[in-house]
Design a protein around this motif. Structure first.
Motif, PDB file in Angstrom:
ATOM      1  N   ASN B 110       0.825  -1.209   0.000  1.00 25.79           N
ATOM      2  CA  ASN B 110       0.000   0.000   0.000  1.00 25.79           C
ATOM      3  C   ASN B 110       0.857   1.257   0.000  1.00 25.79           C
ATOM      4  O   ASN B 110       0.598   2.192  -0.749  1.00 25.79           O
ATOM      5  CB  ASN B 110      -0.914   0.010   1.236  1.00 25.79           C
ATOM      6  CG  ASN B 110      -2.303  -0.500   0.917  1.00 25.79           C
ATOM      7  OD1 ASN B 110      -3.113   0.230   0.369  1.00 25.79           O
ATOM      8  ND2 ASN B 110      -2.560  -1.754   1.231  1.00 25.79           N
ATOM      9  N   VAL B 111       1.885   1.257   0.841  1.00 27.31           N
ATOM     10  CA  VAL B 111       2.747   2.438   0.920  1.00 27.31           C
ATOM     11  C   VAL B 111       3.582   2.552  -0.354  1.00 27.31           C
ATOM     12  O   VAL B 111       3.730   3.641  -0.912  1.00 27.31           O
ATOM     13  CB  VAL B 111       3.635   2.372   2.182  1.00 27.31           C
ATOM     14  CG1 VAL B 111       4.505   3.609   2.283  1.00 27.31           C
ATOM     15  CG2 VAL B 111       2.779   2.220   3.430  1.00 27.31           C
ATOM     16  N   ALA B 114       1.587   4.009  -3.283  1.00 25.78           N
ATOM     17  CA  ALA B 114       1.447   5.462  -3.194  1.00 25.78           C
ATOM     18  C   ALA B 114       2.746   6.145  -3.606  1.00 25.78           C
ATOM     19  O   ALA B 114       2.733   7.153  -4.331  1.00 25.78           O
ATOM     20  CB  ALA B 114       1.066   5.865  -1.773  1.00 25.78           C
ATOM     21  N   ALA B 130       9.149   2.761   1.965  1.00 25.60           N
ATOM     22  CA  ALA B 130       7.952   2.197   2.599  1.00 25.60           C
ATOM     23  C   ALA B 130       8.317   1.451   3.877  1.00 25.60           C
ATOM     24  O   ALA B 130       7.693   1.646   4.921  1.00 25.60           O
ATOM     25  CB  ALA B 130       7.228   1.267   1.626  1.00 25.60           C
ATOM     26  N   ARG B 162       1.471   5.898   4.955  1.00 27.69           N
ATOM     27  CA  ARG B 162       1.355   6.148   3.520  1.00 27.69           C
ATOM     28  C   ARG B 162       1.333   7.651   3.235  1.00 27.69           C
ATOM     29  O   ARG B 162       1.997   8.132   2.315  1.00 27.69           O
ATOM     30  CB  ARG B 162       0.069   5.481   3.011  1.00 27.69           C
ATOM     31  CG  ARG B 162      -0.233   5.729   1.562  1.00 27.69           C
ATOM     32  CD  ARG B 162      -1.391   4.874   1.085  1.00 27.69           C
ATOM     33  NE  ARG B 162      -2.672   5.356   1.551  1.00 27.69           N
ATOM     34  CZ  ARG B 162      -3.829   4.760   1.253  1.00 27.69           C
ATOM     35  NH1 ARG B 162      -3.849   3.670   0.507  1.00 27.69           N
ATOM     36  NH2 ARG B 162      -4.958   5.252   1.708  1.00 27.69           N
TER      37      ARG B 162
END
Lengths: 270, 278
Positions: B110-111, B114, B130, B162
């Motif tokens: 997820n991080v 982004a 991340a 994030r």
């Protein structure tokens, strides 16, 4: 407290079966009932026994006729399935990004989803003649609408927060659809693919029965139809078994694996 | 873009965020509703503005307008001097809802996603940035876990990691702890505060809890409801930001009386309750 008292209190262990084992037991029982009834009836023209069917299945498999028919059916099916997915992707992507696209999708799906693909066969024959193109055409129709409907419903169910988070990270246009909406809507998309597969498979077998394409290259439907005409009932049953087997393999192997590797792993499904 | 974040505080540089005379309206079945009317404020570099108000005061709408998700009916929103046109990663948002993470990507994924989208980092660079941020929010052990296996507080930590990792011009926090239990909430407030002080992040923090606003914000902007207008503004000086000090209690009481008039309220919980149902 003595050991013997404990034993008495503990529930008696009955032999337990896994769900798979239970299904095998049921299958064996069904085959036995079939065998018994067919022998009692004694008319293999009407109802060949299970063993006769199995023998027929083995012989048409060994002489290469059945595998050839399977390949013919599956190649038409995969072509139609692929084209159907492609068109569904384009239409639903348009619908996700644009209000006109959305209206187009809801109108088309509400018009064509209730229309049985087989009903289009006369038109297909008129446009494409007797051959695989007509079969492909009706297969595309069978896949396209249920899949488009499922994708669209899936897109619409994507939570508002997730949508905003996606746009916040700079997703827009195609990247928004393919990097956010598609994976987020995957549970619906997978069930749409399953549904589309089932519709396409049934439609194709039925369409092949109506006209066998050229007899040499006909598929499973044509195999069943010609064997009935020749009163080779055991072969008809063998053909039906093949139809069932293919459906079963696709469902349990392909779709179940896909589900396990994706939505179940991501916690998006029960 | 975020590269100016650590710049010297030169006076001629425009404020990271300037909201001037913004009115927000939206269409409902009953007609046009004014959520926010004629609201102006600026947020200076490294400042944390807590936007405080009862539900219905339009504080979340205001945050969404700054995020670019909502177009103001009138007024201007400027980010580093340039008008806000739409959503973008220069204003990373942490939402209240737990479903802001991509469920098909791991915590780290997820991080990383982004970072790759917003900062155009390579896969390897995104991965190391991340991992660093996931460690800083205390989730190093969960870097490869999928979001559905995490608790609500952990999900919010991922969302915070994030947002920070992208190094936006301003962080937008939309009641990020409102759905957490009281204990995790206090802990998360302190952790967030530590991250903000460490990075000097400019932040807009929306909340309906007075104690949270005073604790997290360097400045508290109180909005009145129906429609939302600026009712009062309080700077939070060093001593007053610390829970349990007399200055903290005094400021909390003052804001409370500003919102409720003279009606006395004893505890935070009660205050929250009243605010939520106001």
């Amino acid at each position: 407290m003595s050991l013997s008292t404990l034993d008495a209190v503990a529930p008696r262990r009955l032999p337990t079966f896994s769900p798979g084992a239970r299904q095998v037991v049921i299958l064996v029982a069904l085959a036995a009932i079939w065998e018994a009834y067919a022998r009692y009836l004694g008319n293999s023209l009407l109802l060949p026994s299970f063993t006769e069917t199995a023998e027929a299945l083995w012989s048409v498999t060994r002489n290469g006729e059945l595998p050839g028919r399977m390949v013919a059916s599956l190649s038409v099916l995969l072509t139609g399935y692929g084209i159907g997915i492609g068109i569904a992707v384009v239409i639903t992507a348009l619908a996700a990004l644009n209000q006109w696209g959305e209206s187009l999708l809801s109108l088309l799906t509400s018009m064509f989803n209730p229309l049985p693909a087989i009903a289009l066969l006369p038109i297909a024959l008129l446009w494409f003649g007797v051959g695989t193109s007509s079969l492909t055409f009706v297969t595309v129709h069978a896949v396209l609408w249920p899949l488009a409907l499922a994708c669209h419903a899936g897109f619409r169910a994507v939570p508002q927060t997730l949508r905003m988070a996606g746009r916040n990270m700079g997703l827009s246009g195609p990247s928004y659809v393919f990097a956010l909406l598609v994976p987020a809507a995957l549970p619906s998309i997978l069930s749409g693919l399953r549904l589309g597969w089932a519709f396409a498979w049934r439609t194709l077998i039925a369409a092949e029965m109506v006209f066998g394409a050229s007899a040499r290259s006909g598929g499973l439907g044509w195999f069943i139809f010609t064997n009935r005409a020749q009163l080779e009932t055991a072969n008809v049953f063998a053909g039906l078994l093949a139809v069932i087997l293919i459906g079963l393999v696709v469902e349990t192997v392909i779709f179940s694996t896909l589900t396990r590797l994706t939505v179940r792993r991501w916690g998006q499904e029960g | 873009m975020p590269q100016g974040q650590q710049d010297a505080r030169a006076p001629e540089v425009p404020a990271p965020l300037s909201v001037s005379r913004v009115t927000l309206r939206y269409q409902t079945e009953k007609g046009l509703v004014t959520a926010v009317e004629d609201v102006s404020f600026t947020i200076g570099r490294g400042e944390r503005l807590a936007l405080l108000g009862p539900s219905g005061c339009g504080k979340s709408s205001l945050l969404r307008a700054v995020g670019g998700f909502l177009k103001p009916a009138s007024g201007a929103i400027l980010l580093n001097g340039a008008p806000v046109k739409g959503p973008g990663p220069d204003r990373m948002v942490v939402f209240q809802e737990f479903d802001q993470l991509l469920p098909w990507r791991t915590v780290s994924g997820n991080v990383e996603f982004a970072l790759r989208r917003a900062r155009g980092l390579s896969a390897a660079a995104a991965r190391s940035v991340a991992r660093d941020w996931i460690g800083r929010v205390g989730l190093a052990r969960f870097a490869d876990a999928f979001p559905h296996t995490l608790s609500g507080g952990m999900k919010q930590r991922v969302a915070i990691a994030r947002a920070f990792a992208v190094q936006p011009a301003i962080l937008l926090m939309d009641e990020p702890f409102a759905a957490l239990d009281a204990l995790s909430r206090r802990r998360m407030q302190d952790e967030l505060l530590a991250l903000c002080e460490e990075t000097g992040a400019t932040t807009l923090f929306v909340t309906h809890a007075i104690d949270e606003a005073v604790h997290v914000g360097t400045r508290v902007l109180v909005l009145s409801a129906h429609p939302g207008r600026v009712a009062a503004e309080y700077p939070v000086s060093g001593e007053a930001a610390r829970r349990g000090t007399a200055a903290f209690a005094a400021l909390e009481a003052e804001i409370q009386s500003r919102i409720f008039g003279s009606e006395p309220l004893s505890s935070d919980a009660e205050a929250d309750h009243v605010l939520e149902h106001a």
